[in-house]
Scaffold this motif. Structure first.
Motif, mmCIF file in Angstrom:
data_model
loop_
_atom_site.group_PDB
_atom_site.id
_atom_site.type_symbol
_atom_site.label_atom_id
_atom_site.label_comp_id
_atom_site.label_asym_id
_atom_site.label_seq_id
_atom_site.Cartn_x
_atom_site.Cartn_y
_atom_site.Cartn_z
ATOM 1 N N GLN A 115 83.571 -0.517 61.673
ATOM 2 C CA GLN A 115 82.957 0.417 60.732
ATOM 3 C C GLN A 115 82.881 -0.164 59.328
ATOM 4 N N LEU A 159 79.516 -0.563 57.147
ATOM 5 C CA LEU A 159 79.364 -0.130 55.759
ATOM 6 C C LEU A 159 78.856 -1.274 54.891
ATOM 7 N N ALA A 163 79.752 6.448 55.307
ATOM 8 C CA ALA A 163 79.208 5.134 54.954
ATOM 9 C C ALA A 163 77.762 5.252 54.489
#
Length: 160
Positions: A82, A86, A142
């Motif tokens: 993740q 981002l 994000a």
């Protein structure tokens, strides 16, 4: 006075984000690519297996217990992926030069983790996608962060 300082935050962020692109390219290459390559090697479990094999193994049952590969570390692997997502979102518009590095990471990670999950790791539990709401929330966060940082960057360029 406070509102003036608050208005400078997006501009400060918008100026500093493009300057950090080379750091994140290096970070993706060193941590991302090398981390995924280290996942294939699995040196720590290999060393532990050989130490157990030399010091503790007396029967075949002991050898099978020493050879336990473990399970997928969702608590460390999923947040790392993740983070790279981002970074890809933030730098897609700011510095598109970073995107090939992110794409190579995701392609390499897909190949490695699909191999590891299918052929190496033990499946200790089935979550039934219980962690999906957390993943979804982080992906939405994000997206929001990337849009706020893009607005800060555009405000430094005086673009509407």
């Amino acid at each position: 006075m406070k509102s003036d300082a608050f208005c400078r935050i997006p501009k400060t962020i918008g100026v500093s984000i493009p300057m950090k692109a080379t750091f994140f390219i290096t970070y993706i290459m060193v941590d991302g690519w090398a981390g995924v390559a280290g996942e294939i090697l699995r040196l720590k479990p290999l060393i532990i297996y050989h130490l157990k094999n030399i010091l503790l193994v007396k029967t075949e049952k002991d050898r099978e217990e020493a050879m336990d590969p473990g399970s997928v570390g969702f608590n460390t692997g999923e947040p790392q992926i993740q983070l790279y997502f981002l970074l890809g979102l933030v730098y897609a518009v700011v510095t598109p030069f970073l995107l090939p590095y992110i794409l190579v990471f995701f392609g390499f990670a897909y190949l490695v983790y699909s191999h590891q999950i299918i052929n190496v790791y033990n499946q200790e539990y089935e979550s039934g996608a219980a962690f999906w709401p957390d993943v979804h929330g982080r992906i939405i966060a994000a997206l929001v962060i990337s849009q706020l940082l893009l607005m800060g960057l555009l405000s430094t360029k005086h673009a509407v």
